[in-house]
Design an enzyme around this catalytic site. Structure first.
Site, PDB file in Angstrom:
ATOM      1  NE  ARG A 109      -3.741  -2.191   2.398  1.00 34.80           N
ATOM      2  CZ  ARG A 109      -4.549  -2.455   3.389  1.00 34.80           C
ATOM      3  NH1 ARG A 109      -4.576  -1.675   4.465  1.00 34.80           N
ATOM      4  NH2 ARG A 109      -5.341  -3.503   3.343  1.00 34.80           N
ATOM      5  CB  CYS A 110       4.235   1.744  -0.626  1.00 31.36           C
ATOM      6  SG  CYS A 110       5.616   2.889  -0.781  1.00 31.36           S
ATOM      7  N   GLY A 111       3.146   4.259  -2.323  1.00 28.96           N
ATOM      8  CA  GLY A 111       3.226   4.923  -3.612  1.00 28.96           C
ATOM      9  C   GLY A 111       4.242   4.275  -4.534  1.00 28.96           C
ATOM     10  CG  LEU A 112       8.128   4.260  -3.749  1.00 34.10           C
ATOM     11  CD1 LEU A 112       9.390   4.168  -2.893  1.00 34.10           C
ATOM     12  CD2 LEU A 112       8.411   4.998  -5.040  1.00 34.10           C
ATOM     13  CB  THR A 113       2.837  -0.678  -4.290  1.00 34.99           C
ATOM     14  OG1 THR A 113       2.914  -0.449  -2.876  1.00 34.99           O
ATOM     15  CG2 THR A 113       2.352  -2.090  -4.531  1.00 34.99           C
TER      16      THR A 113
END
Length: 162
Positions: A34-38
């Protein structure tokens, strides 16, 4: 030598170690769903596919230490990775990468400096560590570095045979 002898557990909870990958070049990455970098999962999988037949593997370590961005169970993490990004590279149990409960693997990894000369704590999800076939930690790429960045690809190719 290096990180190969450190005890680990697979995402399914089975005992393991990176010794299972001795002789392979590894890109070790702390991951989160659930990360912007996922979306880097897609690039990591492409790297894994591109170089697997030359003795390379990406290995993922879920971590919930950065903004609670990996709250799921092992089953939820595995399902998300396979259905959303088609991840086939090995995934290990959720661990801590910083602080007093830092996993021994990350104690070894974080001793290595990045290109900017900084060692120490992992900055965020998707920090990448390059491990040579003999288990020595030889490179570190910060979270914002794309898996297909020229520096990452060159470092991997430099370690692979033929």
């Amino acid at each position: 030598m290096g990180v190969h002898g450190i005890p680990l557990r697979t995402l399914a909870g089975q005992p393991a170690s990176l010794a299972d990958f001795a002789g392979k070049v590894l890109l070790v990455v702390n991951v989160a769903s659930r990360c912007g970098l996922t979306p880097q999962y897609a690039g990591l999988q492409r790297l894994h596919d591109r170089y697997a037949d030359r003795g390379f593997s990406v290995v993922g370590f879920p971590c919930n230490q950065f903004g609670g961005q990996e709250p799921g169970s092992a089953e939820e993490i595995g399902r998300f990775c396979s259905t959303t990004y088609g991840v086939t590279f090995p995934m290990f149990e959720k661990i801590e990468v910083n602080g007093p409960r830092r996993h021994p693997l990350y104690a070894e990894l974080t001793a290595v400096a990045s290109a900017d000369g900084q060692a120490g704590d992992v900055q965020w999800n998707f920090e990448k560590f390059l491990v040579a076939a003999d288990g020595a930690v030889i490179g570190r790429f910060r979270p914002g570095v794309d898996p297909h960045d020229d520096a990452v690809v060159a470092a991997i190719e430099d370690q692979l045979p033929g």
